[in-house]
Scaffold this motif. Structure first.
Motif, PDB file in Angstrom:
ATOM      1  N   MET A 137      25.435  77.597   9.436  1.00  0.00           N
ATOM      2  CA  MET A 137      26.503  78.388   9.827  1.00  0.00           C
ATOM      3  C   MET A 137      26.878  79.343   8.700  1.00  0.00           C
ATOM      4  O   MET A 137      27.020  80.195   8.772  1.00  0.00           O
ATOM      5  N   ALA A 191      33.603  74.393  19.538  1.00  0.00           N
ATOM      6  CA  ALA A 191      32.789  74.886  18.633  1.00  0.00           C
ATOM      7  C   ALA A 191      31.425  75.492  19.349  1.00  0.00           C
ATOM      8  O   ALA A 191      31.159  76.586  19.089  1.00  0.00           O
ATOM      9  N   LEU A 192      31.019  74.763  20.526  1.00  0.00           N
ATOM     10  CA  LEU A 192      29.834  75.247  21.306  1.00  0.00           C
ATOM     11  C   LEU A 192      30.272  76.620  21.972  1.00  0.00           C
ATOM     12  O   LEU A 192      29.292  77.592  22.005  1.00  0.00           O
ATOM     13  N   LEU A 249      23.941  62.366  19.760  1.00  0.00           N
ATOM     14  CA  LEU A 249      25.286  61.939  20.338  1.00  0.00           C
ATOM     15  C   LEU A 249      25.230  60.901  21.629  1.00  0.00           C
ATOM     16  O   LEU A 249      25.593  60.099  21.792  1.00  0.00           O
ATOM     17  N   GLY A 258      24.666  67.391  11.718  1.00  0.00           N
ATOM     18  CA  GLY A 258      25.839  68.174  11.704  1.00  0.00           C
ATOM     19  C   GLY A 258      26.079  69.023  10.441  1.00  0.00           C
ATOM     20  O   GLY A 258      26.518  70.037  10.382  1.00  0.00           O
ATOM     21  N   LEU A 283      41.237  65.736  19.737  1.00  0.00           N
ATOM     22  CA  LEU A 283      40.128  65.916  18.428  1.00  0.00           C
ATOM     23  C   LEU A 283      38.716  65.920  19.025  1.00  0.00           C
ATOM     24  O   LEU A 283      37.986  66.469  18.376  1.00  0.00           O
TER      25      LEU A 283
HETATM   26  C1  HEM Z   1      27.777  74.687  15.787  1.00  0.00           C
HETATM   27  C2  HEM Z   1      28.663  73.604  15.437  1.00  0.00           C
HETATM   28  C3  HEM Z   1      28.873  72.359  15.963  1.00  0.00           C
HETATM   29  C4  HEM Z   1      28.968  72.214  17.442  1.00  0.00           C
HETATM   30  C5  HEM Z   1      28.529  73.135  18.404  1.00  0.00           C
HETATM   31  C6  HEM Z   1      28.837  70.577  17.800  1.00  0.00           C
HETATM   32  C7  HEM Z   1      29.145  70.158  18.891  1.00  0.00           C
HETATM   33  C8  HEM Z   1      29.478  68.604  19.077  1.00  0.00           C
HETATM   34  C9  HEM Z   1      29.794  68.217  20.368  1.00  0.00           C
HETATM   35  C10 HEM Z   1      29.689  68.964  21.646  1.00  0.00           C
HETATM   36  C11 HEM Z   1      30.048  66.852  20.249  1.00  0.00           C
HETATM   37  C12 HEM Z   1      30.838  65.889  21.272  1.00  0.00           C
HETATM   38  C13 HEM Z   1      32.040  66.289  21.369  1.00  0.00           C
HETATM   39  C14 HEM Z   1      32.800  65.788  20.237  1.00  0.00           C
HETATM   40  O1  HEM Z   1      32.855  64.582  19.745  1.00  0.00           O
HETATM   41  O2  HEM Z   1      33.578  66.441  19.710  1.00  0.00           O
HETATM   42  C15 HEM Z   1      29.875  66.402  18.695  1.00  0.00           C
HETATM   43  C16 HEM Z   1      30.055  65.372  18.275  1.00  0.00           C
HETATM   44  C17 HEM Z   1      29.999  64.939  16.771  1.00  0.00           C
HETATM   45  N1  HEM Z   1      29.799  66.033  15.831  1.00  0.00           N
HETATM   46 FE1  HEM Z   1      29.358  68.036  16.143  1.00  0.00          FE
HETATM   47  N2  HEM Z   1      28.946  70.009  16.391  1.00  0.00           N
HETATM   48  C18 HEM Z   1      28.895  71.029  15.262  1.00  0.00           C
HETATM   49  C19 HEM Z   1      29.053  70.642  14.134  1.00  0.00           C
HETATM   50  C20 HEM Z   1      29.170  69.519  13.348  1.00  0.00           C
HETATM   51  C21 HEM Z   1      29.144  69.246  12.119  1.00  0.00           C
HETATM   52  C22 HEM Z   1      29.208  70.605  10.895  1.00  0.00           C
HETATM   53  C23 HEM Z   1      29.338  68.122  11.592  1.00  0.00           C
HETATM   54  C24 HEM Z   1      29.493  67.341  10.620  1.00  0.00           C
HETATM   55  C25 HEM Z   1      29.375  67.565   9.655  1.00  0.00           C
HETATM   56  C26 HEM Z   1      29.334  67.355  13.106  1.00  0.00           C
HETATM   57  C27 HEM Z   1      29.413  66.064  13.340  1.00  0.00           C
HETATM   58  C28 HEM Z   1      29.468  65.310  14.461  1.00  0.00           C
HETATM   59  C29 HEM Z   1      29.687  64.081  14.596  1.00  0.00           C
HETATM   60  C30 HEM Z   1      29.747  62.712  13.592  1.00  0.00           C
HETATM   61  C31 HEM Z   1      30.178  63.599  16.249  1.00  0.00           C
HETATM   62  C32 HEM Z   1      30.391  62.570  16.857  1.00  0.00           C
HETATM   63  C33 HEM Z   1      31.933  62.394  16.927  1.00  0.00           C
HETATM   64  C34 HEM Z   1      32.000  61.249  17.571  1.00  0.00           C
HETATM   65  O3  HEM Z   1      31.762  60.628  18.398  1.00  0.00           O
HETATM   66  O4  HEM Z   1      33.534  60.591  17.030  1.00  0.00           O
HETATM   67  N3  HEM Z   1      29.262  68.214  13.975  1.00  0.00           N
HETATM   68  N4  HEM Z   1      29.356  67.716  17.968  1.00  0.00           N
END
Ligand code: HEM
Length: 422
Positions: free
Chosen positions: A139, A51-52, A216, A132, A44
Motif C-alpha cells: 500500500m 479497508a476492503l 483468516l 497483513g 474494531l
Molecule cells: C488492504 C488492506 C487490508 C484489508 C482489506 C484487510 C482485510 C481484513 C479482513 C476483511 C479481516 C477480517 C475482519 C476483521 O477482523 O477486521 C482481516 C483480519 C485481520 N487482519 Fe487485515 N486487512 C488489511 C490489512 C491488514 C494489515 C496491514 C494487517 C497487519 C499488519 C492486518 C492484520 C489482520 C489480522 C491480524 C486479522 C485477524 C484479526 C482478528 O481476528 O482479530 N490486516 N483483515
C-alpha cells in the motif's frame, strides 16, 4: 446430475443448477453466511471490511482516472487539471481517489492497532499478520507512486528525495538509483514506470488480501478476550448479525469520508501539490502525505555518522542508519509474533502492556508532528526520543513484559467473560 459431496441444497433452482457445476453458493454460505464469528467482536472488527471497501473504491476510481491521464512529463499535470475541469464528474473521481488514499490508511491503521491491542498477531494467526504487513508495504509503495503522477512540485521532489535514499546502500546504491529512475534524474521514464506500477499494484494487493482473508478463515477471528471460541455458545453466524453491524460501521465511516470529499477535499493536501514540477526549484519544505510522516520522522532522526573508534573512517553514515531505521520499523512488525512472549493475548488483561501501547501511539503521533515540521532544531531531539521509544517498545518491552508482567485473570471462555453475559 447428482450433487457433488460437500455442497448443499438450495431452494432456487437456478442457484442449485449453478452450484452443482460451480459450488460458489455453497462456498459463500460456508465462508460468509454461517461463518462462526466470536459473538463479542466489537466495532474494531469492522475495519477489515471497511479497508476492503476502500480498496475497491480506489481501484474503480483509479481505473476511470487513468482513462483521462497522460503519463508524460510534459502533459501529466495538465491532464489532471483537465480531468478536474472538463471531464464529467472528473473532480469527484479525483477527490474520492485522493482522499480515499487517506481514508484507506486510516482504516488500515485502526485495523493494525486493533491487532496490536488484542494480540491478533499471536499464534495461530502469525501468517495472517505477516500477510497483513506485506499488504501495508505494498500500500505504501502504491501510494508513494500515485503521489508522483500529477507531476506537481510535491510529486517530483517527493519522488526525488525518497528514491535517492537508496543511494545510501553501500557499493550498489548509486547504480540502483539510476536504475530506478531509468536515467540520471527523476524524469519521463520514472513517471512512466510509476504509472505502470501504480496501476498494477492495487490488483496485486487485491490478490494478497484474498490470501489474507483465506488465512483468516482457517483460524477464525480473534476477539476482545483473546480466548479462542470453545463451543457454539461462543459464536454467532456472520449473517445477519455481523452483516448488520459491519454495514452500520461502514455507513458511518463513509459519511465521514464523503463529508471530507465534498466539504474539505483539499484539507489533507499540500499547496505545492498544485504547482507544476520544476526540477530547477526545490520547494521550501518537502512534506510527504500524513500517513508517511511517522516513518519520515524516523528516517530523519538519525543525524550522526558512526566512525571506527579513534579514526575518521565512517562505518555507518547517518543517511544509511535512517534508511535502515525506516525500513526496520516496518520489518519489526513482521517478526512481532515472535517478539511477544506473553501467554495472554488481549491487552484487556495486561495492565502494563496497555500503557506501553498507549505510549507507542503517543510516540507515533509525536513522530507524525515532527515529520511535518522543518528538519533540525529542538524538535529533532523530540523526534529522536520518540524514535527510540518505538524501537524500545518492540525490541525490549514487548519481549520482557511477557516474563515480568502480572496479568489479570483471563475468562475461561468467551461466554464466561463478565462483559459478555448474554
Ligand atoms: C488492504 C488492506 C487490508 C484489508 C482489506 C484487510 C482485510 C481484513 C479482513 C476483511 C479481516 C477480517 C475482519 C476483521 O477482523 O477486521 C482481516 C483480519 C485481520 N487482519 Fe487485515 N486487512 C488489511 C490489512 C491488514 C494489515 C496491514 C494487517 C497487519 C499488519 C492486518 C492484520 C489482520 C489480522 C491480524 C486479522 C485477524 C484479526 C482478528 O481476528 O482479530 N490486516 N483483515
Amino acid at each position: 446430475m447428482s450433487r457433488p459431496a460437500n455442497t448443499q441444497k438450495f431452494d432456487n433452482c437456478l442457484i442449485q443448477w449453478i452450484d452443482e457445476r460451480l459450488p460458489i453458493f455453497t462456498m459463500l454460505t460456508k465462508e460468509y453466511g454461517v461463518f462462526p464469528m466470536p459473538k463479542n467482536a466489537n466495532y474494531l472488527w469492522s475495519f477489515g471490511g471497511i479497508a476492503l471497501t476502500m480498496l475497491i473504491i480506489m481501484i474503480v476510481t483509479g481505473v476511470f482516472l487513468a482513462m483521462n491521464y497522460t503519463p508524460n512529463t510534459a502533459l501529466a499535470f495538465d491532464s489532471v487539471q483537465r480531468t478536474m475541469r472538463d471531464v464529467n464528474y472528473g473532480w469527484l473521481l479525483r477527490y474520492v481517489h485522493m482522499n480515499g488514499a487517506s481514508f484507506f490508511f486510516i482504516a488500515v491503521y485502526i485495523h493494525i492497532f486493533r491487532g496490536l491491542y488484542y494480540g491478533s498477531y499471536k499464534s495461530p494467526r502469525e501468517l495472517l499478520w505477516i500477510v497483513g504487513v506485506v499488504i501495508l508495504i505494498l500500500m505504501m509503495a502504491t501510494a508513494f507512486m500515485g503521489y508522483a503522477l500529477p507531476w506537481s512540485q510535491m510529486s517530483g521532489w517527493g519522488a526525488t528525495v525518497i528514491t535517492s535514499l537508496f543511494s545510501a546502500i553501500p557499493v550498489i546504491g548509486d547504480g540502483l538509483v539510476t536504475w530506478l529512475w531509468g536515467g540520471f534524474s527523476v524524469a519521463n521514464p520514472t513517471l512512466n514506470r510509476f504509472f505502470s506500477l501504480h496501476f498494477l499494484l492495487p490488483f496485486v494487493i487485491l490478490g494478497v488480501v484474498f490470501i489474507h482473508v483465506w488465512a483468516l478463515h482457517v483460524t477464525g477471528s480473534n476477539n476482545p478476550t483473546g480466548v479462542e471460541p470453545k463451543s457454539e455458545k461462543d459464536t454467532l453466524p456472520f449473517h445477519p448479525y455481523f452483516t448488520v453491524k459491519d454495514s452500520y460501521a461502514l455507513v458511518t465511516f463513509m459519511t465521514i469520508f464523503l463529508s471530507v470529499v465534498f466539504f474539505a477535499p483539499l484539507a489533507l493536501t499540500e499547496p505545492d501539490h498544485f504547482k507544476h514540477f520544476n526540477p530547477m526549484q526545490t520547494p521550501p519544505e518537502i512534506v510527504p502525505e500524513w500517513y508517511f510522516l511517522p516513518f519520515y520522522a524516523i528516517l530523519r532522526s538519525f543525524t550522526h555518522d558512526i566512525y571506527i573508534p579513534f579514526t575518521d573512517i565512517i562505518i555507518l553514515p547517518a543517511k544509511l542508519q535512517g534508511v535502515m531505521g525506516m525500513f526496520g520499523s516496518l520489518l519489526l512488525l513482521m517478526v512481532l509474533p515472535w517478539l511477544d512472549t506473553s501467554k495472554v493475548k488481549s491487552a484487556r488483561y495486561r495492565p502494563v502492556y496497555k500503557w506501553c501501547l498507549l505510549l507507542l501511539l503517543v510516540s507515533l503521533c509525536v513522530l507524525g508532528y515532527v515529520g511535518s515540521q522543518p528538519a533540525g532544531g529542538s524538535l529533532a531531539v523530540v523526534g529522536q526520543v520518540a524514535t527510540a521509544y518505538y524501537f524500545l517498545h518492540f525490541i525490549v518491552l514487548v519481549p520482557v513484559l511477557g516474563f515480568v508482567e502480572k496479568t489479570c485473570p483471563v475468562p475461561a471462555s468467551i461466554s464466561d467473560d463478565p462483559c459478555c453475559k448474554h
